[in-house]
Write a protein that holds these residues in place. Structure first.
Motif: not given
Lengths: 316, 371
Positions: A262-280
């Motif tokens: 679900x969305x909430x878990x996905x959001x957490x994973x988006x923020x935790x996925x690091x591909x170089x710079x953090x896209x705030x």
């Protein structure tokens, strides 16, 4: 009414009027301060989501975007990476919808039915049953995690057995269905509480009149009770929708990986996925998208939150 | 055989017995009023007839058919509730036709029935309104319409007028009486208002604590109360119940009433009930209605037995149509009903006429009537 009476009283006593003004200033000043404090994160999120990365890195966090751009929102919706897949959060958004809508509808209807039985068709021991259901409201999420996992595991295995025997598992073992089941079970305590208290004040004579008119148990429920339950329906739907949509614990425990996330878990994973710079800006946009449905439910359902719906039912 | 028969009806909630063996019967086209103070069981009795409450023992028969175990909708009854109980989500027409809809009556027949009832009750212009858009009197009519449209064997009314203001209540009372006269339906009606009971009923059952105290025509209840409770409950102002003793010489009996700081009054009884001689020298309760205690000029001309005595008037209440005077007899305030233009002053002594043909006596120990 009291505001109408205030000017007349303060005119008699100008000293009292000064005190009153000071009181008002202090009260409203404090309220404004608290509101500001509370709304600040939302403001930062909103402005950041419309900024470019350059502006975020070089500018002030609180300043308005110089060249507002919708790109971070589009990227969050369609392109950003959740773990290893980079197809945005749109799939997970629909996952949440598919899980929340049935869970809200089923738990609300069951709560209405329970409330109806517990007030209008009382049986021996109805207070005990209601007490136990009320108790369900106070069980902490964490304590049911493991037992529920065991039950869902058994259901999943039963699903596999069914699959082998008759060719379909009836959805047993499906993570979305599991979450619907968990949220319905967990929500019944609350929805029953809401509807029982509402129906407690619902005139029993209406039910008696319908009985004399020959309506059956479910006909009374559908034709008399439900059409007159709009206010409590709205309250329950808002409450259940917000809770289930925002739930992270059950979602991460029972659908924490894979396509049903679900969305909430996905959001957490988006923020935790690091591909170089953090896209705030993208993260903020994703968070805003995750928060939108609950906001929408308040705005839409709130319109139907009308008082005095029962006016004219009884008494002269 | 009576149309509605109730035999040895008992109703128990846990250890509490609400109805203690009720026996009543009502002829076809009759109007039975159940009257009593709150908590006497009258509404419970009505609900058991409707089938909304189960009974512990006994039998209820409507038109010769035992209905004990029948669902309310199968008893061929219609009920008007105290709060009207109109469905707030439906229009007036929807409210009236809901029962027919539940019984699967076709739409065109339903429409015909609605129109007919709307004409009788003059609510045709209200059919598309919701209950919240109606006044109290209009809601009352719609509630009656919902009952009338079923054309049931038995109508049940549960305090239908108690939510209306005083003026409207009188109008609706007359309307119900007219409805009963024109349609000839059989009605059971619950009220705590003894005036409603007197004006509407063909039969009254006065109830207290789950028991019928007296069952009879309004005139019987009013003129021949079975006990102190019935005498006190029915009639407004209430019957004067004066502590007295029975005196007299030899076979002649007299009622002796104490007066404050004066000689007791002794009223000779020419036509005393047979049972009264056993109370000679003993206390009794002497019951006399205010209209049987009046100024000598206003006393009933054809009353056979009138005794006059001088009384000290404490309070005078002019009520327009009558003047009420309060005196003190036997240690109690006693109300006399005088002509409107009676010349009477508080604080004076005035002769009052006791119409002893209308007087009744009760045993103070059992509170039952001495006959």
């Amino acid at each position: 009414m009291s505001t109408v009476a205030t000017p007349a009283r303060s005119r008699q006593d100008s000293g009292g009027m000064n005190v009153k003004i000071v009181n008002r200033v202090v009260i409203y000043g404090l309220l404004a301060l608290f509101a500001l404090f509370y709304l600040m994160p939302l403001f930062v999120m909103l402005v950041t989501s419309f900024k470019t990365m350059d502006e975020i890195q070089n500018g002030n966090m609180l300043s308005l975007p110089k060249a507002p751009t919708f790109d971070p929102w589009l990227k969050a919706w369609g392109e950003t990476c959740v773990g290893l897949t980079c197809a945005g959060i749109k799939g997970y958004f629909w996952n949440s919808i598919k899980m929340v809508v049935p869970a809200v509808i089923i738990s609300t209807l069951l709560g209405a039915l329970n409330g109806y039985v517990l007030t209008k068709w009382r049986f021996r021991g109805h207070t005990l049953v209601f007490g136990l259901m009320l108790f369900a409201c106070f069980i902490p999420f964490q304590s049911v995690l493991l037992p529920m996992a065991t039950i869902l595991g058994s259901l999943g295995r039963f699903g596999v057995t069914l699959q082998n025997a008759v060719g379909t598992s009836f959805g047993l073992g499906n993570p979305t269905l599991n979450l619907v089941f968990v949220h319905v079970v967990y929500g019944i305590g609350f929805t029953t509480l809401f509807f029982r208290n509402y129906y407690e004040a619902f005139p029993t004579e209406l039910v008696k009149a319908a009985q004399v008119d020959g309506a059956s148990f479910f006909q009374i429920f559908r034709r008399i009770m439900l059409p007159n339950s709009m206010p409590i329906f709205v309250v329950t739907v808002i409450y259940q929708f917000t809770n289930i949509w925002n739930d992270f614990l059950f979602a991460s425990a029972y659908a924490g990986t894979g396509d049903a996330m679900p969305m909430t878990v996905a959001l957490n994973n988006v923020v935790n996925t690091s591909t170089g710079v953090v896209e705030y800006n993208v993260n903020m946009a994703a968070a805003m998208i995750a928060a939108l449905p609950t906001l929408l439910v308040y705005v839409l359902a709130g319109r139907y939150f009308v008082r005095g719906l029962m006016a004219g039912a009884v008494k002269g | 055989m009576a149309f509605l028969e109730i035999d040895g009806l008992r109703k128990r909630f846990g250890q509490v017995e609400i109805l203690k063996g009720i026996n009543l019967e009502l002829e076809k086209g009759g109007f039975l009023v159940l009257v009593g103070p709150s908590g006497c069981g009258k509404s419970t009795l009505l609900n058991t007839i409707a089938g909304l409450e189960t009974i512990t023992s006994g039998e209820i028969r409507i038109d010769g058919r035992a209905v004990n175990d029948l669902h309310p909708s199968k008893r061929d009854i219609a009920m008007v509730f105290q709060s009207y109980a109109l469905y707030p989500n439906m229009t007036v027409a929807g409210n009236i036709s809901f029962g027919m809809e539940m019984r699967g009556v076709p739409a065109d027949e339903r429409q015909k029935a609605i129109d007919k009832v709307a004409k009788v009750l003059q609510i045709g212009h209200l059919l598309n309104r919701k209950p919240s858009q109606l006044s109290g009197g209009q809601r009352q009519r719609v509630a009656m319409g919902r009952a009338l449209v079923r054309d049931p064997k038995l109508f049940l009314f549960d305090e239908p007028l108690s939510n209306l203001d005083a003026k409207l209540r009188v109008d609706m009372r007359i309307e119900i009486k007219r409805l009963h006269a024109t349609t000839g339906t059989t009605i059971v009606y619950v009220t705590h208002d003894q005036i409603e009971a007197m004006t509407l009923a063909t039969k009254i059952a006065v109830m207290r604590d789950g028991e019928v105290q007296q069952f009879g025509t309004p005139a019987e209840i009013y003129n021949n109360p079975a006990n102190v409770f019935v005498a006190d409950f029915m009639g407004s102002p209430a019957m004067n119940l004066i502590p007295a003793t029975i005196g007299g010489n030899g076979g002649d009996l007299a009622v002796v009433l104490d007066r404050e700081a004066r000689q007791p009054i002794s009223l000779p009884m020419a036509n005393a009930p047979a049972g009264l001689s056993a109370f000679k020298g003993k206390p009794v309760i002497f019951g006399v209605r205010p209209e049987a205690l009046t100024d000598p000029e206003g006393a009933e001309r054809n009353a056979s037995h009138i005794a006059t005595a001088d009384c000290h008037i404490e309070v005078v209440e002019p009520a327009g149509s009558d003047t009420f005077a309060v005196t003190n007899l036997g240690g109690k305030g006693v109300v006399a009903r005088l002509r409107a233009d009676a010349n009477i002053q508080p604080g004076t002594n005035t002769p009052l006429a006791f119409n002893l043909t209308k007087a009744v006596f009760f045993d103070p120990a059992t509170e039952s009537r001495i006959r």
